[in-house]
Design an enzyme around this catalytic site. Structure first.
Site, PDB file in Angstrom:
ATOM      1  N   THR A 221       0.842  -1.202   0.000  1.00  0.00           N
ATOM      2  CA  THR A 221       0.000   0.000   0.000  1.00  0.00           C
ATOM      3  C   THR A 221       0.873   1.247   0.000  1.00  0.00           C
ATOM      4  OG1 THR A 221      -1.820  -1.072   1.168  1.00  0.00           O
ATOM      5  CG2 THR A 221      -1.673   1.327   1.361  1.00  0.00           C
TER       6      THR A 221
ATOM      7  N   SER B 265     -31.839  40.982  -2.746  1.00  0.00           N
ATOM      8  CA  SER B 265     -32.473  41.057  -1.439  1.00  0.00           C
ATOM      9  C   SER B 265     -33.920  40.606  -1.557  1.00  0.00           C
ATOM     10  CB  SER B 265     -32.428  42.497  -0.908  1.00  0.00           C
ATOM     11  OG  SER B 265     -33.225  42.622   0.260  1.00  0.00           O
TER      12      SER B 265
END
Length: 440
Positions: free
Chosen positions: A117, A291
């Protein structure tokens, strides 16, 4: 379709929970496995049959292509330094080979032959990161090219230069874009140099960099094959124990990404000032309603988006450096976490660069407002210092304090009247060539 992963992946899922590996890492590990398993078979043709070898190659190709991404359910948040990921990959290859030709290959005895690994997973991480780095570099180049183009386009436009949030001296708008292009150029240079670090891989070093169980001919073949598969300029580290154990080269990459993000924060911070209501020299494109209660409002959404992403890149950069320093003895077990952190940086930085380039393509530049701001600014008076001196400038300060000029023409007329000068002389003194022409 039957499940492709087997018992070791199931154990890891129970221990660490699900997540799903990043696509770029699945692809890279598929390429690594295809290279090492082909090299192993060429080194020892008795390992498995030609039919099995062809099935292995087909399985790896399918993994690289993305046909089985759902067969890699693990998260990069895990213990074991990536062993669970390696076994997951081996189990999937084993299952695919069995489906293809009926051959039974053991995930460990066969598919991990001459490998660990610690060299294969680390190599896959570097392959994925090197590809990502190349893409980030392309995006930085695009940003630099856009800024250079704007530097040329606006080279004769005057604006107010500011220091410490105060008006200072006249500045060319092109010079502003050029200064930002300078940061992008340095990022480009740094990233190109970082590729030299990331291209070095520990393939063949196996568990601790001693090449235990890995024949030299296999090692050389595996690296050549991987270079061919990926098209990347990979090189084996000349110090394999170091390459397996220490990950400061990846911390350097993470720091390079963080520096690029910091420069994006600088640019967008300036742009937030220039697009603000009191200044209004740049106008943010109206991309969405600003807004729910104020109909006439445009939010700087792209700039805020870039800033949020850049802050994420900086944060993951610091985290990556911590993971990298956690090498203990002959291995850094935090490599899966480190890889995940840099992958997040890469994704966020890529999105931020694209968003800033979009802003620069769509932004509206209010040159009239720039002229108004400069005409009413002490910056223009400061620019006359070499011609008039401190004492002759004082009457102008008093003259313009109560009623600032509205444009450069009015400034010239009123200044000439107060100073008893020919207005044509002031035209020359306040020309773009005179005010900003000494910049090289």
């Amino acid at each position: 379709m039957s499940r492709l992963w087997k018992q070791e992946t199931a154990k890891a899922l129970e221990n660490f929970g699900p997540g799903g590996l990043p696509r770029q890492l699945i692809r890279a590990y598929g390429e690594v496995k295809q290279a090492v398993l082909a090299a192993a078979h060429r080194y020892d043709p008795e390992l498995w049959t030609e039919e099995a070898a062809a099935a292995i190659a087909g399985a790896c190709t399918a993994i690289i292509r993305g046909d089985h991404d759902d067969a890699f359910p693990l998260s990069l948040a895990q213990g074991g330094a990536g062993t669970s990921i390696h076994l997951n990959v081996n189990e999937v290859i084993s299952s695919l080979v069995e489906q293809s030709c009926g051959c039974s290959l053991d995930p460990l005895e066969d598919l991990a032959r001459f490998q660990s690994t610690n060299d294969t997973f680390a190599t896959a991480v570097n392959v994925a990161l090197l590809r990502g780095l190349a893409e980030i570099e392309k995006q930085v180049i695009r940003l630099q090219e856009k800024l250079v183009q704007m530097e040329t386009e606006y080279d004769a436009v005057l604006m107010t230069g500011r220091t410490e949030m105060q008006d200072a001296l006249p500045l060319g708008l092109g010079q502003l874009f050029g200064s930002w292009a300078g940061m992008a150029e340095r990022d480009r240079w740094r990233l190109s140099k970082l590729a030299e670090r990331v291209r070095e891989v520990p393939l063949g070093g196996t568990a601790i960099g001693t090449c235990f169980s890995a024949p030299r001919d296999y090692m050389n073949d595996a690296l050549r094959t991987l270079r061919s598969l990926t098209g990347l300029p990979l090189a084996r580290s000349q110090n394999l124990p170091d390459a397996v154990a220490h990950k400061d080269a990846l911390a350097e990459l993470a720091s390079g990404y963080a520096l690029a993000a910091g420069n994006l924060l600088t640019i967008t911070g300036d742009l937030l000032y220039y697009t603000s209501s009191p200044v209004r020299e740049f106008q943010h494109p109206e991309l969405q309603w600003g807004s729910s209660i104020m109909p006439v409002k445009v939010n700087p959404v792209l700039l805020e988006f870039v800033q949020g992403l850049a802050l994420r890149v900086e944060g993951d950069g610091r985290t990556s450096c911590v993971y990298a320093r956690e090498s203990r003895l002959q291995l850094n077990a935090m490599l899966p976490f480190l890889a995940g952190s840099i992958f997040r940086q890469e994704a966020a930085l890529s999105a931020a660069l694209k968003a800033l380039c979009r802003f620069l393509h769509e932004v509206r530049i209010n040159t009239q407002r720039m002229e108004e701001n400069l005409a009413s600014s002490p910056a223009l008076l400061n620019a006359l210092l070499p011609k008039l001196g401190y004492h002759r400038l004082k009457p102008l300060i008093n003259e313009f304090a109560a009623q600032p000029p509205r444009d450069l023409g009015e400034f010239r007329r009123r200044a000439a009247a107060v100073l008893d000068l020919d207005p044509a002389l002031l035209d020359g003194w306040l020309s773009p060539e005179e005010l900003i022409g000494q910049s090289f």
